[in-house]
Enzyme design. Sequence first.
Site, mmCIF file in Angstrom:
data_model
loop_
_atom_site.group_PDB
_atom_site.id
_atom_site.type_symbol
_atom_site.label_atom_id
_atom_site.label_comp_id
_atom_site.label_asym_id
_atom_site.label_seq_id
_atom_site.Cartn_x
_atom_site.Cartn_y
_atom_site.Cartn_z
ATOM 1 N N TRP A 1 3.319 12.939 2.879
ATOM 2 C CA TRP A 1 3.450 12.110 4.079
ATOM 3 C C TRP A 1 4.787 11.357 3.994
ATOM 4 O O TRP A 1 5.111 10.788 2.945
ATOM 5 C CB TRP A 1 2.317 11.074 4.197
ATOM 6 C CG TRP A 1 2.607 10.100 5.301
ATOM 7 C CD1 TRP A 1 2.512 10.340 6.645
ATOM 8 C CD2 TRP A 1 3.103 8.761 5.172
ATOM 9 N NE1 TRP A 1 2.904 9.226 7.354
ATOM 10 C CE2 TRP A 1 3.274 8.247 6.471
ATOM 11 C CE3 TRP A 1 3.415 7.942 4.081
ATOM 12 C CZ2 TRP A 1 3.746 6.949 6.719
ATOM 13 C CZ3 TRP A 1 3.891 6.660 4.321
ATOM 14 C CH2 TRP A 1 4.047 6.173 5.624
ATOM 15 N N ASP B 1 -5.392 12.177 8.737
ATOM 16 C CA ASP B 1 -5.704 10.782 8.414
ATOM 17 C C ASP B 1 -6.349 10.219 9.667
ATOM 18 O O ASP B 1 -5.748 10.228 10.752
ATOM 19 C CB ASP B 1 -4.424 10.018 8.045
ATOM 20 C CG ASP B 1 -4.721 8.600 7.604
ATOM 21 O OD1 ASP B 1 -5.443 7.895 8.346
ATOM 22 O OD2 ASP B 1 -4.227 8.169 6.554
ATOM 23 N N ASP C 1 -8.318 6.591 2.332
ATOM 24 C CA ASP C 1 -6.993 5.968 2.406
ATOM 25 C C ASP C 1 -7.076 4.662 3.192
ATOM 26 O O ASP C 1 -7.107 4.672 4.422
ATOM 27 C CB ASP C 1 -5.999 6.934 3.072
ATOM 28 C CG ASP C 1 -4.596 6.344 3.125
ATOM 29 O OD1 ASP C 1 -4.329 5.352 2.417
ATOM 30 O OD2 ASP C 1 -3.751 6.878 3.884
#
Length: 415
Positions: A182, A256, A322
């Site tokens: 990322w 995500d 996350d």
Amino acid sequence: MSKATYEAARKQYARIGVDTEKALASLAAIPISMHCWQGDDVGGFENDLGASGGIQTTGNYPGKARTPAELMADIDKAFSLIPGRHRLNLHACYAVFEDGKKVDRDKLEPKHFRAWVDFAKKRRIGLDFNPTFFSHPLADGLTLASEDPRVRAFWIRHGIQCLKIAEYFGKELGSPCGVNFWVPDGFKDDPTDRFGPRKRLKESYDKIFKYRYNKKLCVPTIESKLFGIGVESCTPGSHEFYLCYAMKNNLLCLLDTGHFHISENVADKISSLMLFSGKVAFHVSRPVRWDSDHVIRFNDDVRACAHEIVRLGPKNFLIALDYFDASINRIAAWVLGMRNMQKALLEALLEPTKTLVGLQNARQYTEQLVLQEELKTYPLAAVWEEFCSRAGLPADESWMKDVLDYEQKVLLARK
Ligand code: RNT
Ligand code: ZN
């Protein structure tokens, strides 16, 4: 709750064709990759810059881990309160320079992660990995998409080194390492040229993935993002960018759940990705108003993702969490999020999927809706209790006593 309660629940689920014993066994076999960075607000051990790159932790709860030893102790504490055996997700900025010689990101090597491999071996867990393209002087707005060829070259070298480190993890631990890319690249205001940065991002990735990594040892994934703090108007690494890049280059997308428009249904994306790439990776997060990385709750978004994961086969997913909340006890944040993910998976494992699909295909939409709704008040809690008790853990909030005790004895002593 007692054995009798579980027995009653088992019978109730059996009446709709669901085998709770099978669900318990399946849940025990689903590892979730716990992110090391909740333990120290994405700090890492290299510098005191704090998280940059459009991500932000807010809060100043006492007791944050400051050293590898502290972080490892905290991770152990968290794992001890989470049923099952899981994985640990590391970031490159968590390198441990055992000989005291720090090296820059483009020079990181497997040996800088030996301490983590030892840690993982002793606990018989797998490791996942992430290059760190932020919190660094050369990560000023743009990294792999930078107009400066030297900046791009630095980060390309970092990416390649991270693939090597991931291979090392996979080899040492006998379990393929998910290595997730990322980058924080983007623009605060509307750029004139959107094509150029995206072309540079593509070409940088081409150079990284030219490294012939061993596919048995590591599984690269690529993560898109809609926007970041200070990067509100355009991210070259958008969903379309990564979707196309992944499909052309035989890579996996990582979704995500905090990286889309707030009202977007992330769970709905899973089946399309599955159809074309066979595997999907996840960062389960919780955006509140923005991509704020709150601790995941047992909410509809997480439950919907868990249902898709279970329906399409948990083995086809890399599930990582996350988030980074610095305003609450960080160990509780880990434990709560991991247990919530497990609860969501358990609920999904207790779904009479065949029956529901049958109703869908027979266009008995009324019956489908009724069963979907009634299932919500089936005795999930009794099955969860059984799962936890077989792991020697409480199914209720009493695990928090242990965390508070650790806070008193360990965290508050960190001054
Ligand atoms: C940031 C991304 C990224 C990071 C971690 C620390 O928006 O979600 O995955 O949160 O790598
Ligand atoms: Zn993420």
